[in-house]
Design an enzyme around this catalytic site. Structure first.
Site, PDB file in Angstrom:
ATOM      1  N   HIS A 190      10.648  25.192  25.380  1.00 18.13           N
ATOM      2  CA  HIS A 190       9.297  24.859  24.941  1.00 18.13           C
ATOM      3  C   HIS A 190       8.332  26.030  25.092  1.00 18.13           C
ATOM      4  O   HIS A 190       7.569  26.349  24.170  1.00 18.13           O
ATOM      5  CB  HIS A 190       8.808  23.660  25.767  1.00 18.13           C
ATOM      6  CG  HIS A 190       7.494  23.092  25.330  1.00 18.13           C
ATOM      7  ND1 HIS A 190       6.289  23.565  25.806  1.00 18.13           N
ATOM      8  CD2 HIS A 190       7.197  22.068  24.492  1.00 18.13           C
ATOM      9  CE1 HIS A 190       5.301  22.857  25.284  1.00 18.13           C
ATOM     10  NE2 HIS A 190       5.823  21.944  24.472  1.00 18.13           N
ATOM     11  N   SER A 211       1.266  20.000  21.880  1.00 11.18           N
ATOM     12  CA  SER A 211       1.780  21.219  22.510  1.00 11.18           C
ATOM     13  C   SER A 211       1.690  22.403  21.567  1.00 11.18           C
ATOM     14  O   SER A 211       1.509  23.539  22.005  1.00 11.18           O
ATOM     15  CB  SER A 211       3.249  21.032  22.901  1.00 11.18           C
ATOM     16  OG  SER A 211       3.385  20.502  24.181  1.00 11.18           O
ATOM     17  N   ASP A 230       4.111  27.004  31.448  1.00  7.28           N
ATOM     18  CA  ASP A 230       5.034  26.205  30.652  1.00  7.28           C
ATOM     19  C   ASP A 230       6.429  26.257  31.280  1.00  7.28           C
ATOM     20  O   ASP A 230       6.560  26.463  32.490  1.00  7.28           O
ATOM     21  CB  ASP A 230       5.042  26.719  29.210  1.00  7.28           C
ATOM     22  CG  ASP A 230       5.228  25.608  28.194  1.00  7.28           C
ATOM     23  OD1 ASP A 230       6.350  25.074  28.118  1.00  7.28           O
ATOM     24  OD2 ASP A 230       4.266  25.273  27.482  1.00  7.28           O
TER      25      ASP A 230
END
Length: 587
Positions: free
Chosen positions: A189, A393, A158
């Site tokens: 994120h 996600s 990520d």
């Protein structure tokens, strides 16, 4: 797989695209009789046709010696070596044409930009029950010890992971972002994703009850830059590292809450090839379906699964809206969650759906999202802050955490057994069908029972299969034949008790292209194929019509249902964005 019926009902735009390719192929001498011609993705074909001097990064397969020989022969430089099986080169249009004629080059893929696919979840998924366990009858029969993911390594590929009070189990951090240093989450994120997998509970807000597998070991593999994007080759490099270090950190799971538009079949897509490699070595690869299930105009989009979620070897996860209730009866697939079929193969995806809407998890201090989207902030400050985001996600790490739980409970599970347990334990969603909801809404407690010793037999005997809110008992592996077989009445396989146990012990007994249903009287077996596959979309089509790729279908508001088009890559939704900013499922 395209059926005979669909030949007469293809999407006109796709026909035009084929004709354009044929015209260009003739004009430039492509595939002349007897001449070798490597396969190119659609975006590389466009790059070639434009005859531009602009350079594009491409991925070739071959040993380091083979790649060096090919590069020298065509006067190209190797930008990056990808393990022992490939490399990245830079080419203009003329060089691409020249490279495609080399007899040692089978196919050429783009080094595409990948982007991110951005509580009641613990309760609604059954994760709380799994972590609590049960003693069973007399402490023996039906006993399932509590599991928390302890000792299982989950590689989070990520945007990096920042320091946070709730993250005490990050055991390794590496960086593979080209031209960047450090493993801190500058975008915001990766930290959120890691918290969903393995964060510890907090007293700062009751909206965050900790990750699904709070004792799992998190391996921080940074592959995305400060803007939340990166190169396919960066992701491949990260996956190669995870594979090489799987024994050192007991990496049993790779989480990919990222993706790029599908521009070529999964058999030649470099990310999909890497997924297959990792899976063959015993790693469960959990990938986001994508957030392209709804157009900017509000219309439903079918055929919008992203890469590598289109890989038949990935455990692909769509996003579920729990409507902020712990009960499962009102759960539905979010409007933005990408739907099947996959482009090119027309396979059924996603595999399952998990909570992904308005998920509260960890906030990375001073990251891009924290700084520019203050509305996402929920509670806390500094290294103990929490934020709310939505998307596939967020659904993907829910499942990655669950895989860690299952593997702690039964370390000998193979990726195929993990997928079978998760799918068979899920609750089929009749309004969403296989193409939006896969096997259904995850139920980690049911999957724990299936994956545990004797659990599959117990589930069959319990009579829970197919009941409202209970496991649907469905599972499948598909490379594009399942829908055709279901329409032909050949794709259903009902498994009795003996067959169910045998299938779980040896999943290879199950056939690609079958919808396997636990229980000889499983209620899913009597649902008409059109509704089983498409859910409520089938009610929007002409009665008794088989829905095929590109058919015109109108929803109740009179809007045309759209089909995914990888040619519109510039309009591809930034995968955390549509749900985070516009909040399309607001309740």
């Amino acid at each position: 797989m395209m059926t005979i019926h669909s030949v007469h009902r293809l999407w006109s735009r796709r026909i035009v695209g084929v004709l354009v390719c044929l015209v260009f192929g003739s004009a430039f001498g492509f595939r002349a009789q007897g001449a070798h011609r490597a396969r190119l993705s659609v975006d590389l074909l466009a790059h070639e046709v434009h005859q531009t001097t602009q350079r594009k990064r491409v991925i070739l397969h071959g040993t380091p010696d083979e790649i060096q020989a090919i590069a020298a022969r065509h006067h190209l430089s190797v930008i990056r070596q990808l393990g022992d099986g490939g490399a990245v080169l830079s080419v203009n249009s003329a060089e691409l044409t020249d490279l495609a004629s080399d007899t040692l080059v089978d196919h050429i893929s783009p080094d595409s930009r990948v982007r991110l696919m951005l509580t009641v979840s613990n309760t609604s998924t059954g994760a709380t029950q799994v972590r609590t366990g049960t003693k069973g009858l007399l402490g023996l029969v039906g006993a399932y010890p509590a599991v928390t993911g302890k000792g299982i390594g989950v590689a989070v590929l990520d945007s990096g992971i920042s320091s946070h009070v709730a993250l005490k189990n990050v055991v390794a951090s590496v960086n593979f972002v080209s031209g960047a240093n450090g493993t801190t989450d500058e975008f915001g994120h990766g930290t959120h994703v890691a918290g969903i997998i393995g964060g510890a509970p907090t007293s700062v807000t009751n909206l965050y009850a900790g990750g699904i597998a709070p004792d799992a070991n998190i391996i921080n593999v940074r592959v995305l830059g400060p803007d939340g994007s990166g190169s396919t080759s960066d992701v491949i490099a990260g996956m190669e590292w995870a594979i090489a270090n799987r024994a050192r950190y007991n990496i049993r799971v790779i989480n990919l809450s990222l993706g790029h538009p599908v521009t070529e079949p999964s058999v030649t897509d470099p990310l999909c090839e890497e997924v297959e490699k990792a899976t063959s070595l015993g790693i469960v690869v959990v990938a986001a379906a994508g957030n392209s299930g709804k157009a900017m105009t509000g219309q439903t989009v079918l055929g919008s699964i992203a890469s590598p979620g289109n890989s038949p070897f990935a455990l692909t996860v769509g996003a579920l809206n729990t409507w902020q209730t712990p009960g499962r009866s009102d759960d539905s697939v979010t409007t933005y969650s990408s739907r099947g079929p996959t482009r090119y193969e027309l396979a059924v995806k996603p595999d399952v759906v998990a909570p992904g809407n308005k998920i509260v998890s960890l906030e990375a201090s001073r990251s891009y999202l924290s700084t520019n989207f203050s509305a996402l902030h929920v509670a806390g400050s500094g290294t103990n802050a929490y934020m709310k985001m939505s998307g596939t996600s967020m659904a993907t790490p829910m499942v990655s955490g669950a895989v860690a739980l299952l593997l702690q409970g039964n370390p000998s599970l193979t990726p195929a057994q993990v997928k079978l347990a998760l799918q068979a334990g899920s609750t089929y969603l009749p309004d969403d069908g296989l193409m939006a909801g896969g096997a259904g809404s995850v139920n980690f407690w049911a999957s724990r029972q299936i994956a545990g010793s004797g659990g599959l037999l117990g589930n069959v005997l319990s009579g829970l299969l197919g009941t409202i809110g209970g496991p649907g008992g469905a599972s499948f592996w598909d490379t594009g034949t399942l829908t055709t077989r279901l329409y032909q009445g050949q794709g259903l396989r009902l498994l009795g008790i003996v067959d169910s146990i045998a299938a779980f012990l040896t999943p290879s007994l199950l056939h690609w292209g079958d919808l396997n249903l636990l229980g000889l009287k499983n209620p899913l077996s009597v649902i008409p194929p059109n509704h089983l596959i498409w859910g409520q979309v089938s009610t929007w089509a002409a009665s008794d019509d088989i829905i095929l790729w590109g058919d015109t279908v109108y929803d109740p508001e009179g809007q045309i249902i759209l089909w995914g088009d990888s040619d519109t890559t510039d309009d591809y939704i930034i995968l955390w964005g549509d749900s985070v900013v516009t909040d399309p499922d607001p309740r």
